[in-house]
Design an enzyme around this catalytic site. Structure first.
Site, PDB file in Angstrom:
ATOM      1  N   ASP A  78       0.834  -1.195   0.000  1.00 11.42           N
ATOM      2  CA  ASP A  78       0.000   0.000   0.000  1.00 11.42           C
ATOM      3  C   ASP A  78       0.879   1.260   0.000  1.00 11.42           C
ATOM      4  O   ASP A  78       1.702   1.457   0.884  1.00 11.42           O
ATOM      5  CB  ASP A  78      -0.900   0.000   1.234  1.00 11.42           C
ATOM      6  CG  ASP A  78      -2.091   0.930   1.086  1.00 11.42           C
ATOM      7  OD1 ASP A  78      -1.893   2.072   0.642  1.00 11.42           O
ATOM      8  OD2 ASP A  78      -3.217   0.514   1.413  1.00 11.42           O
ATOM      9  N   SER A  98      -7.164   4.222  -1.781  1.00 16.64           N
ATOM     10  CA  SER A  98      -6.997   2.770  -1.740  1.00 16.64           C
ATOM     11  C   SER A  98      -8.281   2.006  -2.014  1.00 16.64           C
ATOM     12  O   SER A  98      -8.245   0.888  -2.518  1.00 16.64           O
ATOM     13  CB  SER A  98      -6.431   2.341  -0.384  1.00 16.64           C
ATOM     14  OG  SER A  98      -5.153   2.878  -0.172  1.00 16.64           O
ATOM     15  N   THR A 125      -8.057  -1.454   1.641  1.00 16.27           N
ATOM     16  CA  THR A 125      -7.470  -2.444   0.732  1.00 16.27           C
ATOM     17  C   THR A 125      -7.925  -3.866   1.029  1.00 16.27           C
ATOM     18  O   THR A 125      -8.456  -4.539   0.136  1.00 16.27           O
ATOM     19  CB  THR A 125      -5.936  -2.333   0.729  1.00 16.27           C
ATOM     20  OG1 THR A 125      -5.573  -1.000   0.359  1.00 16.27           O
ATOM     21  CG2 THR A 125      -5.316  -3.323  -0.239  1.00 16.27           C
ATOM     22  N   GLU A 176      -1.409  -7.793   2.018  1.00 18.02           N
ATOM     23  CA  GLU A 176      -1.166  -6.348   1.961  1.00 18.02           C
ATOM     24  C   GLU A 176      -0.183  -5.906   3.032  1.00 18.02           C
ATOM     25  O   GLU A 176      -0.313  -6.269   4.202  1.00 18.02           O
ATOM     26  CB  GLU A 176      -2.469  -5.564   2.167  1.00 18.02           C
ATOM     27  CG  GLU A 176      -2.263  -4.058   2.008  1.00 18.02           C
ATOM     28  CD  GLU A 176      -3.189  -3.204   2.870  1.00 18.02           C
ATOM     29  OE1 GLU A 176      -3.284  -1.997   2.590  1.00 18.02           O
ATOM     30  OE2 GLU A 176      -3.787  -3.721   3.831  1.00 18.02           O
ATOM     31  N   ASP A 183       2.097   2.717   3.556  1.00 24.61           N
ATOM     32  CA  ASP A 183       1.256   3.877   3.296  1.00 24.61           C
ATOM     33  C   ASP A 183       1.160   4.793   4.514  1.00 24.61           C
ATOM     34  O   ASP A 183       1.275   6.017   4.409  1.00 24.61           O
ATOM     35  CB  ASP A 183      -0.135   3.378   2.892  1.00 24.61           C
ATOM     36  CG  ASP A 183      -1.147   4.484   2.699  1.00 24.61           C
ATOM     37  OD1 ASP A 183      -1.046   5.199   1.690  1.00 24.61           O
ATOM     38  OD2 ASP A 183      -2.047   4.622   3.556  1.00 24.61           O
ATOM     39  N   ASP A 189      -1.133  -0.053  -4.717  1.00 30.72           N
ATOM     40  CA  ASP A 189      -2.421   0.525  -5.100  1.00 30.72           C
ATOM     41  C   ASP A 189      -2.244   1.945  -5.620  1.00 30.72           C
ATOM     42  O   ASP A 189      -2.997   2.411  -6.466  1.00 30.72           O
ATOM     43  CB  ASP A 189      -3.410   0.480  -3.932  1.00 30.72           C
ATOM     44  CG  ASP A 189      -2.805   0.951  -2.621  1.00 30.72           C
ATOM     45  OD1 ASP A 189      -1.607   1.289  -2.589  1.00 30.72           O
ATOM     46  OD2 ASP A 189      -3.539   0.975  -1.612  1.00 30.72           O
ATOM     47  N   HIS A 233      -1.334  10.950  -1.146  1.00 28.37           N
ATOM     48  CA  HIS A 233      -0.995  10.051  -2.243  1.00 28.37           C
ATOM     49  C   HIS A 233      -0.524  10.876  -3.436  1.00 28.37           C
ATOM     50  O   HIS A 233      -0.702  12.096  -3.479  1.00 28.37           O
ATOM     51  CB  HIS A 233      -2.225   9.244  -2.675  1.00 28.37           C
ATOM     52  CG  HIS A 233      -2.786   8.373  -1.607  1.00 28.37           C
ATOM     53  ND1 HIS A 233      -3.998   7.731  -1.718  1.00 28.37           N
ATOM     54  CD2 HIS A 233      -2.296   8.028  -0.384  1.00 28.37           C
ATOM     55  CE1 HIS A 233      -4.244   7.035  -0.622  1.00 28.37           C
ATOM     56  NE2 HIS A 233      -3.224   7.202   0.203  1.00 28.37           N
TER      57      HIS A 233
END
Length: 529
Positions: free
Chosen positions: A66, A116, A179, A348, A353, A394, A490
């Site tokens: 992620d 995500s 996710t 994951e 992230d 992602d 992001h």
């Protein structure tokens, strides 16, 4: 005559099987322009492949880092090498040696820079959708429960379950987070992790929270497709206990951080519900329980933290102990591999992230290295001739590698130019680090603090800070930022996909993110198209 009858019976069985697998896919999903464009692209690649290769797999493992953008891969690769007393740039993360790769476009239908929920829905269902929604198409209106009906998508996890494969989900985030949730849930809002997170009108309209959808996974499939008999998820491991427990201190786990660990306002204890539904299953919540999982265990539910699991650097600090991502991946494969028909597993690394959001490169890179270790464990514990392994992200983050540091310069250190021995100074006469962020909370000098989330305890610090005398390679150093925000964001550039095993040769070029589902589908023949 007997042989002829047997052949006819076998053909009939295969035909019925094909119908049952393909017919469950909603017409709206099959008619989606996203779905069909991806399928067409994959079919064309198959036809044009110069060297025909086996493309059918018994097992598929989808690894999702992620927030693991290309700059994160590069920096983590260098850090891994430097920890092994190498210069660093010449090395590879385990999956970077896979024979096939592609660039993946990550935008959501309504967002240039994605989230995500929308990206994982695309990867796991074959259809791009909006930001913030899970398991539904773009016709949904976020936060409006009544728009869910008729817009639900079937995921690779559900299709694998219907086909009779063993299925599993592993995450270092809350297992109800966007996710992992996209593998099993349908929700108008990614934030509806338990009923206490839902607005009254959504509850009244009959929408279910994400945690309850996980517990009711088997029931929901069988209710949706009458006559279908499935056995449920064989492996679920991650964090997020609070969303499964009632708001009652009596339900607290031994390592509860809060006075009342559970958040559920409906008095349901989903852990005990799962145990009643699967009396032969094993529920675990700490390292000791994980280590005690029996060799013959065939169904495991693990919730190792009240919220997200620890960053890899913090696992030793957990009250009751947590298994690593590598250990969970290895155990999941061990359990799933007992099923003769094959399996589909999603893994994951959710906290890459979170570290980036906190503006802390150390933990983002450290968790990426652990993610690469988990992929390597999967390679070592599966047969490459029957297992397709896909490794991707992602989305990326606004994380950069800049300046002109010399070869082998510490990736978390200050920039030292070629031929120099002291840090290069910027136009403001101050040194600067090689890695940094375009936005976010900015500079923190927390020394040996390994919890990246500690950065949220104070306001954002924008712009340049004097770094002379500051050790930037410590776990608690948080890089400078340009634009001050409450959390780093992001980014919108492409991410990478790495593939190995049957069907891996189809991972080539620049692809839409929803093509990932079609690689899985092609390998496992989930819809028998």
């Amino acid at each position: 005559m007997k042989l002829k009858k047997a052949a006819v019976a076998l053909a009939l069985t295969s035909a019925l099987s094909a119908v049952s697998h393909a017919s469950v896919l909603p017409q709206s999903q099959k008619d989606s322009s996203w779905y069909n464009a991806a399928q067409t692209k994959l079919t064309t690649k198959t036809a044009l492949a110069k060297s025909p290769k086996a493309s059918k797999a018994k097992n598929v493992i989808l690894f999702v880092g992620d927030g693991m953008g290309v700059s994160t891969l590069t920096a983590a690769r260098i850090l891994q090498g430097q920890r092994n007393n190498q210069l660093g740039e010449e090395g590879y993360l385990s999956f970077e040696t896979f024979p096939y790769s592609a660039q993946v476009k990550t935008y959501n239908v309504d967002a240039q820079t994605p989230d995500s929920a929308g990206t994982m829905t695309a990867m796991i269902s074959g259809v791009k959708t909006d930001a913030g929604v899970i398991g539904v198409n773009e016709n949904i209106e976020r936060g409006v429960c009544t728009t869910v009906a008729g817009n639900e998508l079937l995921t690779a996890t559900e299709l694998a379950e219907i086909k009779g494969l063993a299925t599993g989900i592993v995450s270092t985030a809350r297992i109800t987070h966007a996710t992992p949730a996209a593998t099993y849930a349908k929700s108008a809002d990614r934030n509806w992790e338990d009923i206490s997170d839902m607005p009254a009108d959504a509850i009244a309209a009959g929408c279910s929270d994400i945690a309850s959808q996980l517990i009711d996974f088997e029931k929901n499939i069988e209710a949706r497709f009458v006559g279908t008999d499935v056995d449920g998820l064989e492996v679920v491991m991650g964090g997020g206990r609070r969303h499964f427990l009632p708001k009652d201190a009596a339900a607290n786990s031994s390592d509860a951080i809060s006075a009342v660990e559970g958040d559920r306002s409906d008095n349901r204890n989903l852990v005990t519900e799962w145990q009643a539904q699967y009396p032969n299953g094993t529920y675990v919540m700490d390292q000791a329980g994980f280590d005690a999982i029996a060799d013959d265990a065939t169904q495991v539910f693990g919730l190792f933290n009240e919220s997200h699991m620890q960053y890899e650097a913090d696992r030793a600090n957990d009250i009751a102990g947590e298994p690593s991502l590598t250990a969970m991946t290895t155990k999941a494969i061990e359990i799933l591999a007992k099923h003769d028909k094959g399996f589909f597993l999603t893994v994951e690394a959710g906290r890459i992230d979170h570290a980036h959001h906190a503006g802390n490169a150390f933990n983002a890179l450290n968790d990426t290295i652990e993610f690469a270790n988990a992929v390597q464990a999967a390679v070592e514990n599966t047969n490459p001739e029957e297992t397709l392994i896909l490794v991707t992200a992602d989305h990326s983050h606004v994380f950069t590698i800049a300046g002109y540091p010399k070869r082998g310069n510490p990736i978390l250190g200050k920039v030292v130019a070629v031929g120099e021995t002291t840090p290069t100074l910027a136009a403001d006469n101050m040194p600067y680090t090689t890695v940094g962020y375009a936005n976010g909370l900015g500079f923190r000098n927390l020394g040996d603090e390994t919890d990246a989330d500690a950065s949220y305890s104070s306001a954002a610090v924008a712009g340049r800070v004097e770094l002379k005398g500051v050790d930037t390679v410590t776990p608690g150093f948080h890089q400078e930022t340009t634009v001050p925000l409450a959390s780093e964001t992001h980014a919108g550039e492409d991410i990478s996909l790495h593939a190995s095993g049957p069907g891996a040769h189809l991972a080539q070029g620049v692809i839409e993110q929803n093509v990932v589902f079609h690689l899985i589908n092609q390998a496992l023949e989930l819809t028998q198209q």
